[in-house]
Design a protein around this motif. Sequence first.
Motif, PDB file in Angstrom:
ATOM      1  N   PHE A   1      49.691  10.839  -5.327  1.00 28.42           N
ATOM      2  CA  PHE A   1      48.702  10.034  -5.760  1.00 28.42           C
ATOM      3  C   PHE A   1      47.446  10.452  -5.197  1.00 28.42           C
ATOM      4  O   PHE A   1      47.465  10.624  -3.680  1.00 28.42           O
ATOM      5  N   VAL A   2      46.455  10.912  -5.774  1.00 24.31           N
ATOM      6  CA  VAL A   2      45.294  11.344  -5.107  1.00 24.31           C
ATOM      7  C   VAL A   2      44.010  10.313  -5.356  1.00 24.31           C
ATOM      8  O   VAL A   2      43.856  10.281  -6.677  1.00 24.31           O
ATOM      9  N   CYS A   3      43.291   9.999  -4.607  1.00 22.11           N
ATOM     10  CA  CYS A   3      42.195   9.267  -5.238  1.00 22.11           C
ATOM     11  C   CYS A   3      40.844   9.523  -4.424  1.00 22.11           C
ATOM     12  O   CYS A   3      41.004  10.425  -3.220  1.00 22.11           O
ATOM     13  N   PHE A   4      39.772   9.402  -5.101  1.00 26.24           N
ATOM     14  CA  PHE A   4      38.359   9.663  -4.641  1.00 26.24           C
ATOM     15  C   PHE A   4      37.606   8.485  -4.688  1.00 26.24           C
ATOM     16  O   PHE A   4      37.581   7.845  -5.723  1.00 26.24           O
TER      17      PHE A   4
ATOM     18  N   PHE B   1      45.345  16.770  -6.897  1.00 21.06           N
ATOM     19  CA  PHE B   1      44.107  17.109  -6.069  1.00 21.06           C
ATOM     20  C   PHE B   1      43.104  17.642  -7.281  1.00 21.06           C
ATOM     21  O   PHE B   1      41.887  17.395  -7.166  1.00 21.06           O
TER      22      PHE B   1
ATOM     23  N   ILE C   1      47.639  10.260 -10.847  1.00 24.31           N
ATOM     24  CA  ILE C   1      49.071  10.658 -10.347  1.00 24.31           C
ATOM     25  C   ILE C   1      49.844  11.776 -11.050  1.00 24.31           C
ATOM     26  O   ILE C   1      49.129  12.163 -12.103  1.00 24.31           O
TER      27      ILE C   1
ATOM     28  N   ILE D   1      36.096  14.123 -10.965  1.00 30.45           N
ATOM     29  CA  ILE D   1      34.710  13.477 -10.478  1.00 30.45           C
ATOM     30  C   ILE D   1      33.528  14.735 -10.588  1.00 30.45           C
ATOM     31  O   ILE D   1      32.472  14.221 -10.677  1.00 30.45           O
ATOM     32  N   ASP D   2      33.963  15.940 -10.493  1.00 32.40           N
ATOM     33  CA  ASP D   2      32.879  16.956 -10.703  1.00 32.40           C
ATOM     34  C   ASP D   2      32.162  16.832 -12.136  1.00 32.40           C
ATOM     35  O   ASP D   2      31.133  16.749 -12.176  1.00 32.40           O
TER      36      ASP D   2
ATOM     37  N   CYS E   1      41.681  15.559  -9.623  1.00 34.90           N
ATOM     38  CA  CYS E   1      40.878  14.417  -9.172  1.00 34.90           C
ATOM     39  C   CYS E   1      39.533  15.057  -9.094  1.00 34.90           C
ATOM     40  O   CYS E   1      38.495  14.528  -9.391  1.00 34.90           O
ATOM     41  N   ARG E   2      39.498  16.195  -8.634  1.00 34.03           N
ATOM     42  CA  ARG E   2      38.299  16.998  -8.070  1.00 34.03           C
ATOM     43  C   ARG E   2      37.545  17.441  -9.334  1.00 34.03           C
ATOM     44  O   ARG E   2      36.515  17.179  -9.579  1.00 34.03           O
TER      45      ARG E   2
ATOM     46  N   GLY F   1      49.621  19.383  -5.834  1.00 33.78           N
ATOM     47  CA  GLY F   1      48.570  20.406  -6.327  1.00 33.78           C
ATOM     48  C   GLY F   1      47.712  20.022  -7.479  1.00 33.78           C
ATOM     49  O   GLY F   1      46.531  19.818  -7.570  1.00 33.78           O
TER      50      GLY F   1
END
Lengths: 83, 83, 144, 144
Positions: free
Chosen positions: D26-29, D103, D95, D110-111, D106-107, D100
């Motif tokens: 799970f990665v969050c920004f 990440f 998720i 947001i970009d 998520c990036r 890999g």
Amino acid sequence: MKKLKELNVHYYAVLREMTGKSEEDIESFAATPGELYKDLAGKYGFPLNSRGIRVSINEEFQGMDATLCSGDCVVFITPVAGG
Amino acid sequence: MKKLKELNVHYYAVLREMTGKSEEDIESFAATPGELYKDLAGKYGFPLNSRGIRVSINEEFQGMDATLCSGDCVVFITPVAGG
Amino acid sequence: MFRVSNVPIDTDLLSKQLINSSAGAFVCFEGRVRNHNEGSEVASLEYEVYEGLAAKEALRIVEEAKEKFDILDVVGAHRQGHLEIGDIAVWIGVIASHRGPAFSACRYVIDEIKHRLPVWKKEHYKDKAPRWVSCHEGEGHEIR
Amino acid sequence: MFRVSNVPIDTDLLSKQLINSSAGAFVCFEGRVRNHNEGSEVASLEYEVYEGLAAKEALRIVEEAKEKFDILDVVGAHRQGHLEIGDIAVWIGVIASHRGPAFSACRYVIDEIKHRLPVWKKEHYKDKAPRWVSCHEGEGHEIR
């Protein structure tokens, strides 16, 4: 002439299961972790090839050819898994 | 011959502040958003150069040379900020 | 700050340590126990950690991240003990002024942790004997 | 799932929508209002959102991320209205089985959100008049 040392060896994960213990005090003539590993491999059936296995002495990573001193706490680190 | 259209124009952010309103109904001969923008720029003092400004028609991004139809909801999108 | 924990990781508590009015970006990574690995159905996991060395090495990794990337702070935790599917095994949170360094640092820290921390994972399966696995997937680092 | 919100973003609630026993990562920004921007002290922020188009465009970005990366799900939210220092302006959670793609996705999200969503930000400063800013930092996209 090699000197007899008193070492405290801790075992984790697969090595703990192979030795059946978490730690032990050992009297050893081994000058380096590499030599100690060979002795233990013979005694407990660890893999003879120690490639990929690291060693820690007193909570610091060291080389397999570091110098062992009496009183050292030695831990062999088999390949890790992390999160 | 150009046809008169009834358009609903919404304003956000800096354009809302420049026009002093959130939206208005406009009768216009403009065939495209590009033409409409020029009219509004003259009326409200928007920057004459529309580079970097996008347009949405009925909640979809469109080109500045798209065809405007009566009843369209038009929004000019000045450069955005996001999070 | 990095801790090895015997109890469930409290992500709220960790996040609260990453409050800083200069921070425009917060990135976190959460490693969870998933129900499958390399084609096998996983029932649960056991993490064994050499705590003293793991704590030292984790702090070293955190310091490296702070040197390499323009970030404000890093907080992390790693579980040990028996974990069920969905449980959090590891958590890394990073704050920075901007998102680029926050993403890079978070990725750096978790990658290094997976390779360097003395943490071992035993997978219990639904249909076969448990096995110690390493993070070097597919590289055949198993001892038995 | 992506929502534009008039009230503070409840990250717990959003995270709960990202529970899946196949998820190992799970990665969050979290984008937060920071107290400075381009050398000026920021007092507070105002976000103005063209909601209808923003919601559509955000879903498009989420779908793109799902096509490009091997992930399980994405959840996000963007605030509108008046925000204070430390408040969450935008939140993206992803998720995946592996970290890999989590990440990367998520990036990516947001970009793209920062560049494509019709969201405007007015910065209120401690010592000068407020100003609408764009995400294209230093590119001089200001209208006035």
